[in-house]
Motif scaffolding. Structure first.
Motif, PDB file in Angstrom:
ATOM      1  N   GLY A 146      -5.985  11.263   0.689  1.00 56.60           N
ATOM      2  CA  GLY A 146      -5.179  10.430  -0.208  1.00 56.60           C
ATOM      3  C   GLY A 146      -4.193   9.515   0.493  1.00 56.60           C
ATOM      4  O   GLY A 146      -3.399   8.835  -0.153  1.00 56.60           O
ATOM      5  N   GLY A 147      -4.211   9.494   1.825  1.00 52.59           N
ATOM      6  CA  GLY A 147      -3.329   8.590   2.578  1.00 52.59           C
ATOM      7  C   GLY A 147      -4.152   7.500   3.238  1.00 52.59           C
ATOM      8  O   GLY A 147      -5.125   7.015   2.658  1.00 52.59           O
ATOM      9  N   GLY A 148      -3.788   7.133   4.460  1.00 55.26           N
ATOM     10  CA  GLY A 148      -4.537   6.085   5.142  1.00 55.26           C
ATOM     11  C   GLY A 148      -3.863   5.668   6.423  1.00 55.26           C
ATOM     12  O   GLY A 148      -3.113   6.445   7.012  1.00 55.26           O
ATOM     13  N   SER A 203       0.322  -1.044   3.622  1.00 58.20           N
ATOM     14  CA  SER A 203      -1.138  -0.998   3.507  1.00 58.20           C
ATOM     15  C   SER A 203      -1.624  -0.876   2.068  1.00 58.20           C
ATOM     16  O   SER A 203      -2.769  -1.184   1.779  1.00 58.20           O
ATOM     17  N   ARG A 204      -0.752  -0.400   1.187  1.00 57.96           N
ATOM     18  CA  ARG A 204      -1.116  -0.335  -0.232  1.00 57.96           C
ATOM     19  C   ARG A 204       0.105  -0.709  -1.053  1.00 57.96           C
ATOM     20  O   ARG A 204       1.235  -0.555  -0.590  1.00 57.96           O
ATOM     21  N   ARG A 205      -0.130  -1.154  -2.284  1.00 57.18           N
ATOM     22  CA  ARG A 205       1.010  -1.560  -3.098  1.00 57.18           C
ATOM     23  C   ARG A 205       1.958  -0.379  -3.335  1.00 57.18           C
ATOM     24  O   ARG A 205       3.178  -0.534  -3.339  1.00 57.18           O
ATOM     25  N   ASP A 206       1.402   0.825  -3.503  1.00 56.44           N
ATOM     26  CA  ASP A 206       2.273   1.977  -3.797  1.00 56.44           C
ATOM     27  C   ASP A 206       3.039   2.464  -2.569  1.00 56.44           C
ATOM     28  O   ASP A 206       3.827   3.405  -2.657  1.00 56.44           O
ATOM     29  N   ARG A 207       2.822   1.818  -1.402  1.00 60.75           N
ATOM     30  CA  ARG A 207       3.605   2.157  -0.204  1.00 60.75           C
ATOM     31  C   ARG A 207       4.811   1.233  -0.035  1.00 60.75           C
ATOM     32  O   ARG A 207       5.620   1.426   0.871  1.00 60.75           O
ATOM     33  N   ILE A 208       4.944   0.200  -0.896  1.00 68.05           N
ATOM     34  CA  ILE A 208       6.076  -0.717  -0.781  1.00 68.05           C
ATOM     35  C   ILE A 208       7.355   0.038  -1.166  1.00 68.05           C
ATOM     36  O   ILE A 208       7.364   0.835  -2.105  1.00 68.05           O
ATOM     37  N   MET A 228      -6.654   4.984  14.737  1.00 68.17           N
ATOM     38  CA  MET A 228      -6.057   5.838  15.769  1.00 68.17           C
ATOM     39  C   MET A 228      -4.678   6.388  15.368  1.00 68.17           C
ATOM     40  O   MET A 228      -4.128   7.231  16.078  1.00 68.17           O
ATOM     41  N   ALA A 229      -4.088   5.874  14.289  1.00 65.94           N
ATOM     42  CA  ALA A 229      -2.756   6.331  13.833  1.00 65.94           C
ATOM     43  C   ALA A 229      -2.721   6.238  12.322  1.00 65.94           C
ATOM     44  O   ALA A 229      -2.852   5.157  11.764  1.00 65.94           O
ATOM     45  N   ALA A 230      -2.575   7.376  11.679  1.00 65.54           N
ATOM     46  CA  ALA A 230      -2.630   7.372  10.215  1.00 65.54           C
ATOM     47  C   ALA A 230      -1.724   8.453   9.657  1.00 65.54           C
ATOM     48  O   ALA A 230      -1.073   9.193  10.416  1.00 65.54           O
ATOM     49  N   GLY A 231      -1.678   8.548   8.336  1.00 61.02           N
ATOM     50  CA  GLY A 231      -0.828   9.550   7.708  1.00 61.02           C
ATOM     51  C   GLY A 231      -1.304   9.886   6.312  1.00 61.02           C
ATOM     52  O   GLY A 231      -2.144   9.196   5.740  1.00 61.02           O
ATOM     53  N   CYS A 232      -0.781  10.982   5.784  1.00 63.59           N
ATOM     54  CA  CYS A 232      -1.098  11.362   4.407  1.00 63.59           C
ATOM     55  C   CYS A 232      -0.066  12.399   3.967  1.00 63.59           C
ATOM     56  O   CYS A 232       0.666  12.944   4.784  1.00 63.59           O
ATOM     57  N   THR A 233      -0.003  12.616   2.661  1.00 63.46           N
ATOM     58  CA  THR A 233       0.866  13.656   2.120  1.00 63.46           C
ATOM     59  C   THR A 233      -0.004  14.672   1.401  1.00 63.46           C
ATOM     60  O   THR A 233      -0.776  14.315   0.513  1.00 63.46           O
ATOM     61  N   PHE A 270       3.718  17.769   1.834  1.00 53.02           N
ATOM     62  CA  PHE A 270       3.725  17.952   3.281  1.00 53.02           C
ATOM     63  C   PHE A 270       3.158  16.695   3.923  1.00 53.02           C
ATOM     64  O   PHE A 270       1.968  16.415   3.809  1.00 53.02           O
ATOM     65  N   LYS A 271       4.071  15.921   4.538  1.00 51.71           N
ATOM     66  CA  LYS A 271       3.680  14.635   5.120  1.00 51.71           C
ATOM     67  C   LYS A 271       3.101  14.875   6.503  1.00 51.71           C
ATOM     68  O   LYS A 271       3.731  15.500   7.366  1.00 51.71           O
ATOM     69  N   CYS A 272       1.890  14.406   6.739  1.00 56.17           N
ATOM     70  CA  CYS A 272       1.234  14.562   8.035  1.00 56.17           C
ATOM     71  C   CYS A 272       1.195  13.215   8.746  1.00 56.17           C
ATOM     72  O   CYS A 272       0.797  12.209   8.163  1.00 56.17           O
ATOM     73  N   SER A 273       1.623  13.185  10.000  1.00 57.07           N
ATOM     74  CA  SER A 273       1.423  12.032  10.873  1.00 57.07           C
ATOM     75  C   SER A 273       0.269  12.383  11.790  1.00 57.07           C
ATOM     76  O   SER A 273       0.297  13.427  12.448  1.00 57.07           O
ATOM     77  N   LEU A 274      -0.725  11.528  11.852  1.00 56.37           N
ATOM     78  CA  LEU A 274      -1.961  11.844  12.567  1.00 56.37           C
ATOM     79  C   LEU A 274      -2.233  10.824  13.663  1.00 56.37           C
ATOM     80  O   LEU A 274      -2.058   9.625  13.451  1.00 56.37           O
ATOM     81  N   ARG A 275      -2.642  11.296  14.838  1.00 54.14           N
ATOM     82  CA  ARG A 275      -3.002  10.385  15.926  1.00 54.14           C
ATOM     83  C   ARG A 275      -4.313  10.845  16.554  1.00 54.14           C
ATOM     84  O   ARG A 275      -4.506  12.050  16.776  1.00 54.14           O
ATOM     85  N   SER A 276      -5.173   9.878  16.875  1.00 53.09           N
ATOM     86  CA  SER A 276      -6.403  10.176  17.591  1.00 53.09           C
ATOM     87  C   SER A 276      -6.266   9.674  19.018  1.00 53.09           C
ATOM     88  O   SER A 276      -5.631   8.648  19.269  1.00 53.09           O
TER      89      SER A 276
HETATM   90  P1  AMP Z   1       3.105   7.681  10.449  1.00 56.27           P
HETATM   91  O1  AMP Z   1       2.321   8.917  10.386  1.00 56.27           O
HETATM   92  O2  AMP Z   1       4.111   7.576   9.362  1.00 56.27           O
HETATM   93  O3  AMP Z   1       3.635   7.413  11.801  1.00 56.27           O
HETATM   94  O4  AMP Z   1       2.090   6.523  10.107  1.00 56.27           O
HETATM   95  C1  AMP Z   1       1.028   6.145  10.938  1.00 56.27           C
HETATM   96  C2  AMP Z   1       0.276   5.006  10.285  1.00 56.27           C
HETATM   97  O5  AMP Z   1      -0.356   5.468   9.091  1.00 56.27           O
HETATM   98  C3  AMP Z   1       1.154   3.842   9.862  1.00 56.27           C
HETATM   99  O6  AMP Z   1       0.443   2.655  10.096  1.00 56.27           O
HETATM  100  C4  AMP Z   1       1.374   4.061   8.377  1.00 56.27           C
HETATM  101  O7  AMP Z   1       1.537   2.842   7.710  1.00 56.27           O
HETATM  102  C5  AMP Z   1       0.096   4.767   7.951  1.00 56.27           C
HETATM  103  N1  AMP Z   1       0.369   5.750   6.902  1.00 56.27           N
HETATM  104  C6  AMP Z   1       1.185   6.820   7.008  1.00 56.27           C
HETATM  105  N2  AMP Z   1       1.195   7.540   5.864  1.00 56.27           N
HETATM  106  C7  AMP Z   1       0.361   6.907   5.013  1.00 56.27           C
HETATM  107  C8  AMP Z   1      -0.046   7.130   3.669  1.00 56.27           C
HETATM  108  N3  AMP Z   1       0.408   8.183   2.962  1.00 56.27           N
HETATM  109  N4  AMP Z   1      -0.910   6.261   3.118  1.00 56.27           N
HETATM  110  C9  AMP Z   1      -1.373   5.206   3.809  1.00 56.27           C
HETATM  111  N5  AMP Z   1      -1.027   4.932   5.076  1.00 56.27           N
HETATM  112  C10 AMP Z   1      -0.168   5.755   5.681  1.00 56.27           C
END
Ligand code: AMP
Ligand code: MN
Ligand code: MN
Length: 331
Positions: A298-300, A94-99, A304-309, A277-283
């Motif tokens: 700072g994540g993305g 989703s972002r270049r820094d995630r490659i 309905m499914a996202a994450g951040c640190t 602290f990596k968070c996995s988020l679901r709605s």
């Molecule tokens: P996960 O929590 O790793 O299962 O990720 C759920 C969704 O959020 C996936 O589509 C990931 O690509 C996206 N995602 C997780 N962490 C990040 C982050 N730090 N920045 C942007 N997108 C993220």
């Protein structure tokens, strides 16, 4: 220059690079969709006579995906020289820094142009070309669409990899991102010889016993609820992971056991990863966007499914920071 491309236009773009080697890349801590879309794209391109290789960091690969990956063409970053390639293709990132390849994530100028193929709606179109389809349940669904629209041959091995992406990103068609087109793509991939039950068995019916016990312990002893029960979360504590001999790369589906519980509308897991602290988020409710929560921290990701640190001093402090954003979203 940053151009938007529809899937149908991708083959035409690729033709311009027929004489050059292409390097494919996916996101860090790859999931089934990252690995499936990456490896399937490499096989599809090779079948069409293109020179394609893919970068992969073997220690990060979840056990459930290992058996589906091709033997040829996968390279560790240490084995490649970016200057050898005429085109870079980033999948599901989703972002270049995630490659996952550090030379691409660093933001330094690349020696060749970049095509981003992705289904994250918050992808800022960081490539010279961007084929972004937010409606697609998986990047693998977009790749399948490219192959079908161009009438490319899809081998059973490639079809299996694309099913791996679709089945993991939809939780085997259970999540709200499953559309009629997702099912149509999966159906065509089965017709092409894709191993539907092989992927289902590996990803959803092969939970190691230690993982089942770990999840049971989490459910019995480590569930946290807040905001009047509307938010449920848990910490993947290092000592608990250690107790059950669980590796972080295999914890992808732990969030699903929280999401399956009736009542809460937002679920999260929090673990230590990459210096934070990596968070996995679901709605569980379309009215509330975890994508917004992830972006605010700072994540993305998807709505309905996202994450951040989160950078914090302790699990509790990270949870407090997350809780404030969840509260804002729910109010
Ligand atoms: P996960 O929590 O790793 O299962 O990720 C759920 C969704 O959020 C996936 O589509 C990931 O690509 C996206 N995602 C997780 N962490 C990040 C982050 N730090 N920045 C942007 N997108 C993220
Ligand atoms: Mn992914
Ligand atoms: Mn994906």
């Amino acid at each position: 220059m940053s151009e938007i491309l529809t899937p149908e236009k991708v083959p035409e773009l690729l033709e311009r690079f027929r004489s050059r080697k292409m390097l494919l890349m996916a996101h860090v801590r790859p999931d089934g969709d990252a690995l499936g879309s990456l490896c399937a794209s490499m096989l599809l391109l090779r079948e069409q006579g293109f020179q394609a290789e893919a970068v992969i960091n073997a220690p990060d690969i979840p056990d459930s995906c290992k058996d589906f990956l091709p033997e040829d063409g996968l390279k560790a970053e240490s084995e490649i020289d970016p200057a050898d390639y005429g085109l870079f293709i980033a999948l599901d990132s989703s972002r270049r820094d995630r490659i996952s390849a550090s030379f691409a994530a660093s933001g330094e100028p690349l020696p060749a142009p970049l095509l981003s193929i992705d289904h994250h709606g918050d992808n800022p179109c960081y490539g010279e070309w961007n084929c972004i389809v937010p409606d697609a349940a998986a990047t693998a669904e977009i790749v399948a669409g490219i192959a079908f629209s161009a009438d490319w041959a899809v081998s059973p091995e490639t079809a299996t990899l694309l099913l791996l992406g679709i089945l993991t990103d939809t939780g085997s068609f259970r999540f709200a991102n499953t559309r009629a087109n997702t099912l149509r793509a999966a159906s065509r991939l089965m017709e092409a010889g894709g191993a539907y039950s092989g992927v289902m068995d590996a990803c959803f019916f092969s939970k190691p016993e230690n993982m089942a016990r770990f999840e049971a312990d989490l459910l019995c002893n480590h569930l946290e609820k807040a905001l009047g029960g509307r938010f449920i979360y848990t910490f993947l504590l290092p000592e608990l992971l250690e107790k059950y001999r669980i590796e972080l790369r295999n914890t992808e589906q732990v969030i699903d056991i929280l999401r399956a519980i009736a009542g809460p509308v937002i679920a999260a897991t929090i673990r230590i990863e990459a210096g934070g602290f990596k968070c996995s988020l679901r709605s569980k409710d379309r009215r509330y966007s975890v994508g917004r929560i992830g972006r605010a921290l700072g994540g993305g990701g998807h709505e309905m499914a996202a994450g951040c640190t989160i950078h914090a001093a302790s699990f509790e402090e990270a949870a407090q920071i997350l809780l404030e954003q969840v509260e804002k979203e729910l109010s």
